[in-house]
Design an enzyme around this catalytic site. Sequence first.
Site, PDB file in Angstrom:
ATOM      1  CG  ASN A 184     -12.156  -3.867   0.682  1.00 38.69           C
ATOM      2  OD1 ASN A 184     -11.065  -3.483   1.094  1.00 38.69           O
ATOM      3  ND2 ASN A 184     -12.318  -4.479  -0.477  1.00 38.69           N
ATOM      4  CG  HIS A 215       0.010  -1.194   8.671  1.00 39.17           C
ATOM      5  ND1 HIS A 215      -0.182  -2.503   9.008  1.00 39.17           N
ATOM      6  CD2 HIS A 215      -0.823  -0.975   7.616  1.00 39.17           C
ATOM      7  CE1 HIS A 215      -1.072  -3.065   8.196  1.00 39.17           C
ATOM      8  NE2 HIS A 215      -1.470  -2.153   7.331  1.00 39.17           N
ATOM      9  N   PRO A 267      -4.886  -9.986   2.464  1.00 37.59           N
ATOM     10  CG  PRO A 267      -2.909  -8.857   3.007  1.00 37.59           C
ATOM     11  CD  PRO A 267      -3.918  -9.016   1.914  1.00 37.59           C
ATOM     12  NE  ARG A 319      -6.773  -1.431   4.822  1.00 39.43           N
ATOM     13  CZ  ARG A 319      -8.004  -1.826   5.172  1.00 39.43           C
ATOM     14  NH1 ARG A 319      -9.009  -0.973   5.180  1.00 39.43           N
ATOM     15  NH2 ARG A 319      -8.215  -3.082   5.529  1.00 39.43           N
ATOM     16  CG  HIS A 321      -7.556  -3.327   0.330  1.00 40.98           C
ATOM     17  ND1 HIS A 321      -8.531  -3.492   1.291  1.00 40.98           N
ATOM     18  CD2 HIS A 321      -6.385  -3.647   0.937  1.00 40.98           C
ATOM     19  CE1 HIS A 321      -7.968  -3.894   2.426  1.00 40.98           C
ATOM     20  NE2 HIS A 321      -6.670  -3.984   2.238  1.00 40.98           N
TER      21      HIS A 321
HETATM   22  C1  HEM Z   1       0.757  -7.351   5.121  1.00 38.22           C
HETATM   23  C2  HEM Z   1      -0.522  -7.566   5.187  1.00 38.22           C
HETATM   24  C3  HEM Z   1      -1.501  -6.537   5.635  1.00 38.22           C
HETATM   25  C4  HEM Z   1      -2.508  -6.725   6.520  1.00 38.22           C
HETATM   26  C5  HEM Z   1      -2.866  -8.015   7.221  1.00 38.22           C
HETATM   27  C6  HEM Z   1      -3.173  -5.453   6.678  1.00 38.22           C
HETATM   28  C7  HEM Z   1      -4.263  -5.243   7.497  1.00 38.22           C
HETATM   29  C8  HEM Z   1      -4.794  -4.012   7.792  1.00 38.22           C
HETATM   30  C9  HEM Z   1      -5.872  -3.782   8.711  1.00 38.22           C
HETATM   31  C10 HEM Z   1      -6.613  -4.868   9.465  1.00 38.22           C
HETATM   32  C11 HEM Z   1      -6.080  -2.446   8.773  1.00 38.22           C
HETATM   33  C12 HEM Z   1      -7.126  -1.722   9.621  1.00 38.22           C
HETATM   34  C13 HEM Z   1      -8.414  -1.628   8.845  1.00 38.22           C
HETATM   35  C14 HEM Z   1      -9.533  -1.082   9.685  1.00 38.22           C
HETATM   36  O1  HEM Z   1      -9.717  -1.561  10.811  1.00 38.22           O
HETATM   37  O2  HEM Z   1     -10.239  -0.165   9.219  1.00 38.22           O
HETATM   38  C15 HEM Z   1      -5.151  -1.823   7.882  1.00 38.22           C
HETATM   39  C16 HEM Z   1      -5.061  -0.465   7.677  1.00 38.22           C
HETATM   40  C17 HEM Z   1      -4.212   0.106   6.764  1.00 38.22           C
HETATM   41  N1  HEM Z   1      -3.403  -0.563   5.873  1.00 38.22           N
HETATM   42 FE1  HEM Z   1      -2.937  -2.513   5.912  1.00 38.22          FE
HETATM   43  N2  HEM Z   1      -2.562  -4.525   5.902  1.00 38.22           N
HETATM   44  C18 HEM Z   1      -1.542  -5.133   5.232  1.00 38.22           C
HETATM   45  C19 HEM Z   1      -0.721  -4.548   4.291  1.00 38.22           C
HETATM   46  C20 HEM Z   1      -0.846  -3.244   3.856  1.00 38.22           C
HETATM   47  C21 HEM Z   1      -0.201  -2.703   2.673  1.00 38.22           C
HETATM   48  C22 HEM Z   1       0.635  -3.520   1.694  1.00 38.22           C
HETATM   49  C23 HEM Z   1      -0.549  -1.392   2.602  1.00 38.22           C
HETATM   50  C24 HEM Z   1      -0.183  -0.365   1.580  1.00 38.22           C
HETATM   51  C25 HEM Z   1       0.928  -0.378   0.878  1.00 38.22           C
HETATM   52  C26 HEM Z   1      -1.396  -1.117   3.745  1.00 38.22           C
HETATM   53  C27 HEM Z   1      -1.892   0.113   4.070  1.00 38.22           C
HETATM   54  C28 HEM Z   1      -2.747   0.352   5.122  1.00 38.22           C
HETATM   55  C29 HEM Z   1      -3.109   1.692   5.568  1.00 38.22           C
HETATM   56  C30 HEM Z   1      -2.540   3.002   5.037  1.00 38.22           C
HETATM   57  C31 HEM Z   1      -4.040   1.536   6.590  1.00 38.22           C
HETATM   58  C32 HEM Z   1      -4.787   2.649   7.347  1.00 38.22           C
HETATM   59  C33 HEM Z   1      -6.034   3.001   6.548  1.00 38.22           C
HETATM   60  C34 HEM Z   1      -6.894   4.124   7.116  1.00 38.22           C
HETATM   61  O3  HEM Z   1      -6.535   4.758   8.101  1.00 38.22           O
HETATM   62  O4  HEM Z   1      -7.971   4.358   6.522  1.00 38.22           O
HETATM   63  N3  HEM Z   1      -1.580  -2.261   4.455  1.00 38.22           N
HETATM   64  N4  HEM Z   1      -4.373  -2.799   7.274  1.00 38.22           N
END
Ligand code: HEM
Length: 328
Positions: A91, A190, A160, A62, A66
């Site tokens: 973030n 995800h 996003p 992530r 970002h």
């Molecule tokens: C399509 C639009 C996307 C939205 C709206 C989005 C939104 C989010 C949100 C809200 C979280 C939870 C954050 C938290 O509460 O701490 C999250 C976690 C995460 N996102 Fe996304 N995301 C998107 C795309 C992506 C992309 C493109 C990637 C990587 C290629 C990604 C990888 C991750 C990962 C791996 C997590 C878990 C992080 C952790 O456990 O520390 N996301 N995302």
Amino acid sequence: MMTSNNISFAWFVTISMLCLLANSQLTTDFYSKTCPNLRTIVRDQIIKVIKTEPRMAASLLRLHFHDCFVNGCDASILLDGADGEKFALPNINSARGFEVVDSIKSAVESSCSGVVSCADILAVAARYSVVFSGGRRYDVPLGRRDGLVANQTGANLMLPAPFETLGNITRKFEAVGLNITDVVVLSGAHTFGKASCATFRNRLFNFSGTNAPDSTLLDSNMVSVLQNLCPVNGDGRQTTALDWNSTENFDNHYFRSLVNGRGLLESDQVLYSSDEAISTTRSLVELYSKNWQIFLDDFKHSMVKMGNIQPLTGSSGEIRKNCRVVNS
Ligand code: HEM
Ligand SMILES: *[C@@H]1O[C@H](CO)[C@@H](O)[C@H](O)[C@H]1NC(C)=O
Ligand SMILES: *[C@@H]1O[C@H](CO)[C@@H](O)[C@H](O)[C@H]1NC(C)=O
Ligand SMILES: *[C@@H]1O[C@H](CO)[C@@H](O)[C@H](O)[C@H]1NC(C)=O
Ligand SMILES: *[C@@H]1O[C@H](CO)[C@@H](O)[C@H](O)[C@H]1NC(C)=O
Ligand SMILES: *[C@@H]1O[C@H](CO)[C@@H](O)[C@H](O)[C@H]1NC(C)=O
């Protein structure tokens, strides 16, 4: 004789070619002479860290995402300071792994000092995080340099949010040269990691003023577990797995969950359930839900594409000594 139109067209062609060259300046063997053990060093660090904390793989992936969406893949997200990207809404309280990046950077520095950028470290760390969680191997193009500024406003604008429509999310991807296929493919990230209540609680009690949970969240057991975990006035930082079926594995359970109405974030479920999805993303979600191999292959491709967003190359930027601060 050249007309002025011809001349400006010639310039246009020259400049376009220079832009293409700038993009193709990343190469997989960039450090083969200056830091031949880079991959091994990063790999060993990733193996060590995810043994004690599997979630860190997701967090590092992530961070790379970002980073790339804001001023390109230039490690701007790593810069400390009150005006840093770390404190932007997408973030704050959620981007994690900064200490791990510090450890990787020191391990790299002690073997090859002053040559490997923090932006490249993020890209390689993300790759091993995917691979050691079950994803496919891919070659990471390298040669990015580190930016000189953080861009908090940019982070708030470009990243996003889970509450956005599919159209809005797609526009944010298009703004950095990715397309709607990449939205679906990369959302597959995800398949591991966690999300906090604050990012999906709006779906659980009174979704869009309906006095009911989001009707696209079909699993009623999941709804009640989430309602208990995330009460209206509870701690928004409480977390749960994004993919309940296989929390730590990089697989296609995420897409199977979407087909079954078990996507955690609204931005996940809209890829399958929204009206917009019918003519755009739904069929791809269905394909990935049935075919693990195609998803893993497409993911490699989109990752390389994401890693190529506006890299600083040549003599732009710098090679930071400490990923948290620009060199003095
Ligand atoms: C399509 C639009 C996307 C939205 C709206 C989005 C939104 C989010 C949100 C809200 C979280 C939870 C954050 C938290 O509460 O701490 C999250 C976690 C995460 N996102 Fe996304 N995301 C998107 C795309 C992506 C992309 C493109 C990637 C990587 C290629 C990604 C990888 C991750 C990962 C791996 C997590 C878990 C992080 C952790 O456990 O520390 N996301 N995302
Ligand atoms: C910050 O990001 C925005 C959105 O991409 C961009 O328009 C702006 O020029 C960036 N600012 C700096 C200082 O890099
Ligand atoms: C989508 O983007 C438009 C234009 O930026 C904005 O006005 C609207 O509020 C956004 N919708 C959502 C649901 O985020
Ligand atoms: C998105 O871009 C990829 C190339 O990276 C291409 O194969 C794919 O067809 C594109 N998708 C759409 C919907 O344009
Ligand atoms: C649900 O949301 C709507 C619109 O925001 C609001 O009018 C209504 O009072 C809310 N219902 C409850 C039980 O809070
Ligand atoms: C995911 O978990 C749910 C609930 O435990 C179960 O019904 C479903 O069959 C699982 N799906 C897969 C693909 O394992």
